[in-house]
Design an enzyme around this catalytic site. Structure first.
Site, PDB file in Angstrom:
ATOM      1  N   VAL A  61      12.943   1.119   9.687  1.00 62.92           N
ATOM      2  CA  VAL A  61      11.491   1.226   9.831  1.00 62.92           C
ATOM      3  C   VAL A  61      10.862  -0.012  10.463  1.00 62.92           C
ATOM      4  CG1 VAL A  61      11.204   2.904   7.975  1.00 62.92           C
ATOM      5  CG2 VAL A  61      11.123   0.443   7.433  1.00 62.92           C
ATOM      6  N   ASN A  87       7.594   5.186   2.315  1.00 66.32           N
ATOM      7  CA  ASN A  87       8.250   4.963   1.031  1.00 66.32           C
ATOM      8  C   ASN A  87       9.377   3.932   1.107  1.00 66.32           C
ATOM      9  OD1 ASN A  87       9.113   5.862  -1.817  1.00 66.32           O
ATOM     10  ND2 ASN A  87      10.942   6.306  -0.602  1.00 66.32           N
ATOM     11  N   SER A 139       2.950  -0.640  -5.552  1.00 67.53           N
ATOM     12  CA  SER A 139       3.558  -0.844  -6.870  1.00 67.53           C
ATOM     13  C   SER A 139       2.529  -1.518  -7.758  1.00 67.53           C
ATOM     14  CB  SER A 139       4.804  -1.734  -6.760  1.00 67.53           C
ATOM     15  OG  SER A 139       5.239  -2.156  -8.043  1.00 67.53           O
ATOM     16  N   TYR A 152       8.158  -9.497  -3.510  1.00 67.04           N
ATOM     17  CA  TYR A 152       7.850  -8.074  -3.702  1.00 67.04           C
ATOM     18  C   TYR A 152       6.365  -7.871  -4.000  1.00 67.04           C
ATOM     19  CZ  TYR A 152       8.425  -3.279  -5.434  1.00 67.04           C
ATOM     20  OH  TYR A 152       8.332  -1.924  -5.621  1.00 67.04           O
ATOM     21  N   ALA A 153       5.809  -8.711  -4.887  1.00 73.17           N
ATOM     22  CA  ALA A 153       4.394  -8.602  -5.238  1.00 73.17           C
ATOM     23  C   ALA A 153       3.513  -8.821  -4.012  1.00 73.17           C
ATOM     24  CB  ALA A 153       4.045  -9.605  -6.335  1.00 73.17           C
ATOM     25  N   ALA A 154       3.862  -9.827  -3.212  1.00 76.52           N
ATOM     26  CA  ALA A 154       3.077 -10.121  -2.014  1.00 76.52           C
ATOM     27  C   ALA A 154       3.135  -8.958  -1.019  1.00 76.52           C
ATOM     28  CB  ALA A 154       3.578 -11.405  -1.360  1.00 76.52           C
ATOM     29  N   SER A 155       4.322  -8.384  -0.868  1.00 75.07           N
ATOM     30  CA  SER A 155       4.463  -7.274   0.082  1.00 75.07           C
ATOM     31  C   SER A 155       3.689  -6.057  -0.379  1.00 75.07           C
ATOM     32  CB  SER A 155       5.942  -6.923   0.273  1.00 75.07           C
ATOM     33  OG  SER A 155       6.498  -6.313  -0.875  1.00 75.07           O
ATOM     34  N   LYS A 156       3.740  -5.742  -1.669  1.00 70.81           N
ATOM     35  CA  LYS A 156       3.056  -4.551  -2.169  1.00 70.81           C
ATOM     36  C   LYS A 156       1.540  -4.768  -2.275  1.00 70.81           C
ATOM     37  CE  LYS A 156       6.645  -1.920  -2.500  1.00 70.81           C
ATOM     38  NZ  LYS A 156       6.808  -0.746  -1.621  1.00 70.81           N
ATOM     39  N   ILE A 185       9.499   3.451 -13.285  1.00 67.98           N
ATOM     40  CA  ILE A 185       9.985   4.800 -13.029  1.00 67.98           C
ATOM     41  C   ILE A 185      11.496   4.862 -13.260  1.00 67.98           C
ATOM     42  CG2 ILE A 185      10.136   6.651 -11.338  1.00 67.98           C
ATOM     43  CD1 ILE A 185       7.267   5.924 -12.205  1.00 67.98           C
TER      44      ILE A 185
END
Length: 244
Positions: A61, A87, A139, A152-156, A185
């Site tokens: 992607v 996704n 997220s 991950y937090a920064a990207s989401k 999940i």
């Protein structure tokens, strides 16, 4: 609900993405899945083919040229692209003081740049046809943060802000964009966690249990359908009351 709609789901060879692809197909959509590895794409397509028209594409992607090729092929063969679900995502967890720059960049590239690249390619088609739905997988970590997941937090968090900007930019052309923020999940990854750790997570969830991939897919189906035709620019949590 999605009869004859052309739906593209990235990162759809397993987990939440595969659940979404399955539910979309069950509800009449013609589904195209995009993932990195040919063998897993082929396996996913085979598992869904009994539900209707499902096709698979292999691609990264973050590769703008490849994504342009895939979306152009879909437009040529199907006549439109009606739904895009961004996704595809990765994690490279680690404490900030020890995090490698490659781990930071990989997460930002796939989770955020990949969302931008696919949105840009799909939106050119959607803007011309004056209709379309874009759903971006965020997220709850992008809302509340988490130790050991700064990348991950920064990207989401970026995905959430990006989604609001897309909604404002494309709204007058009939294109809606929303973000979905799953909580804890149950997937193959969580199945491998120690039971004690899962029990601790459950204590923080108001409903006292983990969510399922179907819980996330159900929301995506609603948001992709005309039943949500007046909803755009929102971030909706699917977290059992973990974040309030």
């Amino acid at each position: 609900m999605l009869k004859n709609k052309i739906a593209v789901v990235t990162g759809a060879a397993g987990g939440i993405g595969l659940a979404m692809a399955r539910l979309f197909a069950q509800n009449g959509a013609k589904v195209a899945i995009i993932d990195l590895q040919k063998d897993v794409v082929d396996k996913a397509v085979k598992s869904l083919q009994s539900l209707g028209a499902v096709q698979g594409f292999v691609g990264d992607v973050t590769d703008s040229a490849k994504m342009q090729e895939i979306f152009a092929q879909l437009k040529k063969n199907e006549g439109s692209v009606d739904i895009l679900v961004n996704n595809a995502g990765v994690t490279r967890d680690g404490l900030l003081m020890r995090m490698k720059e490659d781990d930071w960049q990989t997460v930002m590239d796939v989770n955020l740049k990949g969302t931008f690249v696919c949105t840009q390619k799909a939106s050119k088609i959607m803007m011309k046809q004056r209709s379309g739905v874009i759903l971006n997988m965020a997220s709850v970590i992008g809302i509340i943060g988490n130790a050991g997941q700064a990348n991950y937090a920064a990207s989401k968090g970026g995905v959430i802000a990006f989604s609001k900007s897309v909604a404002k930019e494309f709204g007058t052309r009939g294109v809606r964009c929303n973000a979905i923020a799953p909580g804890f999940i149950q997937t193959e990854m969580t199945d491998n966690l120690p039971l004690e750790m899962v029990a601790e997570y459950k204590k923080a969830i108001a409903l006292g249990k983990l969510g399922t991939v179907e819980d996330v897919a159900d929301l995506c189906l609603f948001l992709a359908s005309d039943k949500a035709k007046y909803i755009t620019g929102q971030t909706i949590n699917v977290d059992g009351g973990l974040v309030m």
